[in-house]
Design a protein around this motif. Structure first.
Motif, PDB file in Angstrom:
ATOM      1  N   PRO A 226       0.834  -1.202   0.000  1.00  0.00           N
ATOM      2  CA  PRO A 226       0.000   0.000   0.000  1.00  0.00           C
ATOM      3  C   PRO A 226       0.868   1.252   0.000  1.00  0.00           C
ATOM      4  O   PRO A 226       1.955   1.264   0.582  1.00  0.00           O
ATOM      5  CB  PRO A 226      -0.787  -0.113   1.313  1.00  0.00           C
ATOM      6  CG  PRO A 226      -0.701  -1.554   1.698  1.00  0.00           C
ATOM      7  CD  PRO A 226       0.593  -2.063   1.163  1.00  0.00           C
ATOM      8  N   GLU A 227       0.406   2.288  -0.668  1.00  0.00           N
ATOM      9  CA  GLU A 227       1.210   3.499  -0.792  1.00  0.00           C
ATOM     10  C   GLU A 227       1.586   4.070   0.566  1.00  0.00           C
ATOM     11  O   GLU A 227       2.688   4.559   0.767  1.00  0.00           O
ATOM     12  CB  GLU A 227       0.458   4.540  -1.618  1.00  0.00           C
ATOM     13  CG  GLU A 227       0.334   4.148  -3.083  1.00  0.00           C
ATOM     14  CD  GLU A 227      -0.317   5.252  -3.900  1.00  0.00           C
ATOM     15  OE1 GLU A 227      -0.551   6.334  -3.339  1.00  0.00           O
ATOM     16  OE2 GLU A 227      -0.583   5.015  -5.082  1.00  0.00           O
ATOM     17  N   ARG A 253      -1.521 -10.020  -0.306  1.00  0.00           N
ATOM     18  CA  ARG A 253      -1.426  -8.613   0.076  1.00  0.00           C
ATOM     19  C   ARG A 253      -0.351  -8.379   1.123  1.00  0.00           C
ATOM     20  O   ARG A 253      -0.045  -9.260   1.928  1.00  0.00           O
ATOM     21  CB  ARG A 253      -2.778  -8.102   0.598  1.00  0.00           C
ATOM     22  CG  ARG A 253      -3.248  -8.745   1.871  1.00  0.00           C
ATOM     23  CD  ARG A 253      -4.710  -8.401   2.155  1.00  0.00           C
ATOM     24  NE  ARG A 253      -4.899  -6.990   2.427  1.00  0.00           N
ATOM     25  CZ  ARG A 253      -4.982  -6.480   3.662  1.00  0.00           C
ATOM     26  NH1 ARG A 253      -4.877  -7.273   4.712  1.00  0.00           N
ATOM     27  NH2 ARG A 253      -5.182  -5.197   3.845  1.00  0.00           N
ATOM     28  N   VAL A 254       0.215  -7.179   1.061  1.00  0.00           N
ATOM     29  CA  VAL A 254       1.228  -6.767   2.022  1.00  0.00           C
ATOM     30  C   VAL A 254       0.524  -6.207   3.255  1.00  0.00           C
ATOM     31  O   VAL A 254      -0.500  -5.533   3.139  1.00  0.00           O
ATOM     32  CB  VAL A 254       2.141  -5.698   1.394  1.00  0.00           C
ATOM     33  CG1 VAL A 254       3.170  -5.192   2.403  1.00  0.00           C
ATOM     34  CG2 VAL A 254       2.834  -6.267   0.156  1.00  0.00           C
ATOM     35  N   ILE A 255       1.065  -6.496   4.421  1.00  0.00           N
ATOM     36  CA  ILE A 255       0.451  -6.000   5.645  1.00  0.00           C
ATOM     37  C   ILE A 255       0.481  -4.472   5.652  1.00  0.00           C
ATOM     38  O   ILE A 255       1.464  -3.858   5.232  1.00  0.00           O
ATOM     39  CB  ILE A 255       1.170  -6.575   6.881  1.00  0.00           C
ATOM     40  CG1 ILE A 255       0.371  -6.278   8.148  1.00  0.00           C
ATOM     41  CG2 ILE A 255       2.598  -6.057   7.005  1.00  0.00           C
ATOM     42  CD1 ILE A 255       0.860  -7.034   9.369  1.00  0.00           C
ATOM     43  N   ALA A 256      -0.607  -3.872   6.084  1.00  0.00           N
ATOM     44  CA  ALA A 256      -0.719  -2.416   6.117  1.00  0.00           C
ATOM     45  C   ALA A 256      -0.216  -1.883   7.451  1.00  0.00           C
ATOM     46  O   ALA A 256       0.181  -2.634   8.334  1.00  0.00           O
ATOM     47  CB  ALA A 256      -2.168  -2.000   5.889  1.00  0.00           C
ATOM     48  N   SER A 257      -0.243  -0.572   7.595  1.00  0.00           N
ATOM     49  CA  SER A 257       0.143   0.043   8.865  1.00  0.00           C
ATOM     50  C   SER A 257      -0.897  -0.291   9.931  1.00  0.00           C
ATOM     51  O   SER A 257      -2.034  -0.648   9.624  1.00  0.00           O
ATOM     52  CB  SER A 257       0.257   1.555   8.699  1.00  0.00           C
ATOM     53  OG  SER A 257       1.237   1.876   7.733  1.00  0.00           O
ATOM     54  N   LEU A 258      -0.501  -0.128  11.196  1.00  0.00           N
ATOM     55  CA  LEU A 258      -1.365  -0.463  12.321  1.00  0.00           C
ATOM     56  C   LEU A 258      -2.699   0.261  12.215  1.00  0.00           C
ATOM     57  O   LEU A 258      -2.745   1.478  12.050  1.00  0.00           O
ATOM     58  CB  LEU A 258      -0.669  -0.089  13.633  1.00  0.00           C
ATOM     59  CG  LEU A 258      -1.370  -0.504  14.914  1.00  0.00           C
ATOM     60  CD1 LEU A 258      -1.438  -2.018  15.023  1.00  0.00           C
ATOM     61  CD2 LEU A 258      -0.652   0.076  16.128  1.00  0.00           C
TER      62      LEU A 258
END
Length: 290
Positions: A226-227, A253-258
């Motif tokens: 994610p950007e 998918r890549v893990i996003a921020s908290l």
């Protein structure tokens, strides 16, 4: 999604999630969730169908229940380090094997509890001790270790693991192999008469990552981050090694921020409010400067 249980709104949100959940997995010291009102009895009262699995260092009823259970301490307590020695000095394994074993045992326990629920219609509480799981793994050495027929042999480009009793791997043979590459040495041992010796290279981790077996198996796919997390760059992921023909496990998918997925979780679970109604997790206090 992050839930700060010191905030009453987030506690209520956890209650709603528990009501809809099939499985709740916790990995904290015993007593952490009960401190916020979520005892095993209360969780099963909220949702009698839930499978609640609590993973801790030593288990709910252990005299060590209040101690933190890090992978290294569990390896020491369980005897794993005693089996991993260099010059008779115990060392931890290179990977967090106690963490992995506890998670895998917990998975099997959860699947068993789900199967039981299919028959009985009732959920249950699972108390998973990292110490017990790690100690169980050492059981084959409890009556002593037999002499290993395997030998580590030094080659020109690294180490070779050979099914070779010491009586066959004499000084002349080991000296000859030390001048060869691992592949050449394995071929030399396989050509011995009258009894060939089976051997394989001991790979460095970098070699494993780039090995054809790893690449052909698709163990390291990539996806766009994610950007807001990594500038939208391709990100290496770790695929699931279990190959299911009808229902393949996919990591996309890549893990996003908290807490980035809070609104999506609420939408997916059909909860009747917006993430914006609940405060974000409290920031950790800044570390003091010295």
């Amino acid at each position: 999604m992050a839930l700060d249980l010191r905030d009453e709104g987030r506690k209520q949100l956890l209650i709603e999630l528990i009501r809809k959940a099939d499985v709740l997995v916790e990995n904290t010291k015993p007593g952490t969730l009960p401190r916020h009102g979520f005892t095993p009895e209360e969780i099963l009262r909220i949702n009698p169908d839930i499978i609640y699995c609590a993973i801790s260092g030593y288990g709910e009823d252990s005299p060590y229940r209040g101690l933190g259970g890090m992978d290294t301490t569990i390896q020491g307590m369980s005897g794993i380090m005693a089996l991993t020695r260099v010059n008779d000095v115990p060392y931890k394994t290179g990977i967090s094997i106690a963490d992995l074993h506890a998670g895998q045992f917990a998975l099997v326990a959860v699947l068993g509890a789900l199967a039981c629920r299919e028959r009985t219609g009732r959920g249950q509480y699972l108390d998973m001790s990292m110490q017990d799981a790690a100690a169980w793994v050492t059981r084959t050495a409890w009556n002593g270790l037999p002499e290993s027929p395997q030998q580590l042999l030094r080659c020109r480009d690294g180490w070779l693991l050979a099914e070779c009793p010491a009586s066959r791997c004499d000084a002349a043979l080991t000296a000859q192999l030390s001048e060869l590459t691992r592949i050449e040495a394995a071929q030399t041992l396989a050509a011995l008469t009258p009894t060939p010796i089976t051997a394989c290279p001991v790979h460095e981790l970098g070699e494993v990552v780039n090995h054809p077996q790893t690449r052909i198996g698709g163990l390291i796919p990539s996806a766009m981050a994610p950007e807001q997390s990594a500038g939208g760059e391709p990100w290496p992921l770790l695929a699931c090694p279990m190959q299911l023909s009808r229902t393949p496990a996919e990591v996309k998918r890549v893990i996003a921020s908290l807490d980035d997925d809070a609104e999506a979780v609420i939408a997916d679970w059909g909860l009747p409010w917006r993430a914006a109604d609940y405060p974000p997790p409290r920031a950790a206090p800044a570390a003091p400067s010295h």
